[in-house]
Scaffold this active site. Structure first.
Site, PDB file in Angstrom:
ATOM      1  CG  HIS A  27      -2.053  -0.996   1.135  1.00  0.00           C
ATOM      2  ND1 HIS A  27      -2.571  -1.472  -0.052  1.00  0.00           N
ATOM      3  CD2 HIS A  27      -2.753  -1.618   2.126  1.00  0.00           C
ATOM      4  CE1 HIS A  27      -3.549  -2.340   0.220  1.00  0.00           C
ATOM      5  NE2 HIS A  27      -3.665  -2.448   1.519  1.00  0.00           N
ATOM      6  CD  GLU A  40      -8.345  -3.556  -0.329  1.00  0.00           C
ATOM      7  OE1 GLU A  40      -7.175  -3.150  -0.539  1.00  0.00           O
ATOM      8  OE2 GLU A  40      -8.601  -4.539   0.384  1.00  0.00           O
ATOM      9  CG  HIS A  54      -7.779  -0.476   2.368  1.00  0.00           C
ATOM     10  ND1 HIS A  54      -8.545  -1.279   3.169  1.00  0.00           N
ATOM     11  CD2 HIS A  54      -6.665  -1.196   2.078  1.00  0.00           C
ATOM     12  CE1 HIS A  54      -7.917  -2.434   3.367  1.00  0.00           C
ATOM     13  NE2 HIS A  54      -6.765  -2.409   2.709  1.00  0.00           N
TER      14      HIS A  54
END
Length: 344
Positions: free
Chosen positions: A109, A309, A178
């Protein structure tokens, strides 16, 4: 008709530059969403049940301190690259780049301080808000100055999230929001009574560190076949699953298409996810452990929320047969995801 309000939410700590964090409240007849200029975070998302009662269906915190502390990306925009890059390494134009390792042996991420942990500048739109930031060349190890815009717009029952970017050097990019959802309302015990379907004929098997093996596997005849709705709790039991944290491969194309649908029979709430992205990571909150104090003092135990996501396939920068993840100078990255809420 959508109304947009902006209000103060807090200040960044002095060691982070001390800037003011604003909250933007977007409200229609059927949806209310609150979004921060820190991390472009969705902190609150209220939708109606079949009796017309509003509940907040996303996990999060009441204060800025919750979001600046350690948490599992509640409501954030993650980037430059969502999901995992194997060993935090990739090669572009013959040059190897090393990213920060923050998830076992991998980079997750965006690294140590990704897009979720920075302050964005904000511009109010008639029915939403647009955030902007410049990610400088070398940030978290990624090449190129990257301009990024994230736009949230609300019309009726539909929340649209648009991601745009331009770069000065070739770089991988895969942006997503997210948010963690529970259609019974955040703070509910689990999502076992939710019914989910995902429009995918294949998924990506992963190794022990959750990096795709490279195989694109058919869902047919497996616990990953979610093309018809399944009730999550019963499905976990039937296939002896501890939960999902996998990329589902969506039908390719640049157009908007339905990716997933979730229905919560007790409240009648439904959420549809439409996107232009090639993949969707379905995650069932396997690593939540009840240790974080959320909104209103709620705790969030394992499987108390799910994430859908929309993104490129994980580790695509190291897998040439995966969809293209590199953005070149002169090109524009432009993807949209739509969340559509109903009650039946």
């Amino acid at each position: 008709m959508t109304t947009v309000r902006r209000e103060a939410f807090g200040r960044m700590p002095p060691e982070e530059g001390g800037g003011e964090v604003e909250k933007f409240v977007l409200q229609s007849d059927s949806v209310k969403v609150e979004i921060l200029s820190f991390g472009c975070i969705i902190t609150t998302l209220e939708t109606k049940d079949r009796d017309g009662q509003f509940s907040d269906i996303v996990l999060g915190f009441d204060t800025l301190e919750g979001y600046t502390g350690k948490h599992p990306y509640f409501g954030t925009v993650v980037g430059r690259v969502a999901n995992r890059i194997a060993n935090g390494k990739f090669t572009v134009d013959g040059k190897e780049y090393q990213l920060f390792i923050n998830n076992g042996p991998n980079s997750l991420h965006g690294g140590a301080k990704g897009f979720d942990k920075v302050l964005w500048s904000a511009e109010v739109l008639p029915n939403g808000v647009r955030f902007f930031r410049l990610s400088p060349d070398g940030e978290e190890g990624y090449p190129g100055d990257m301009k990024v815009w994230v736009t949230y717009t609300l019309s009726g029952r539909e929340l649209a999230i648009n991601f745009q970017a331009q770069t000065s050097k070739t770089t991988p990019i895969s942006l997503t929001n997210h948010s963690y959802f529970n259609l019974a309302g955040h703070g509910s015990r689990d999502v076992y009574d939710h019914e989910i379907s995902i429009e995918a004929d294949s998924y990506l098997p992963v190794d022990s560190t959750l990096i795709p093996t490279g195989e694109v596997a058919a869902v047919q005849g497996t616990g990953f076949d979610l093309r018809q709705p399944v009730e999550l709790g019963k499905h976990f039991q039937k296939f002896h699953l501890d939960g999902f944290d996998h990329n589902f491969c969506l039908h390719q194309g640049q157009d908007r298409r339905l990716a997933a649908r979730v229905f919560h029979p007790p409240t009648g709430r439904t959420m549809e996810v439409h996107t232009t992205q090639p993949g969707i990571q379905f995650y069932t909150g396997n690593h939540l452990d009840g240790s974080l104090k959320g909104k209103g003092g709620a705790t969030y135990p394992k499987h108390s929320a799910f994430c859908l996501e929309t993104q490129n396939w994980p580790d695509a920068v190291n897998k040439p047969h995966f969809p293209k993840v590199l953005l070149h100078p002169g090109e524009e990255y432009n993807h949209t995801t739509w969340l559509v809420f109903n009650a039946a």
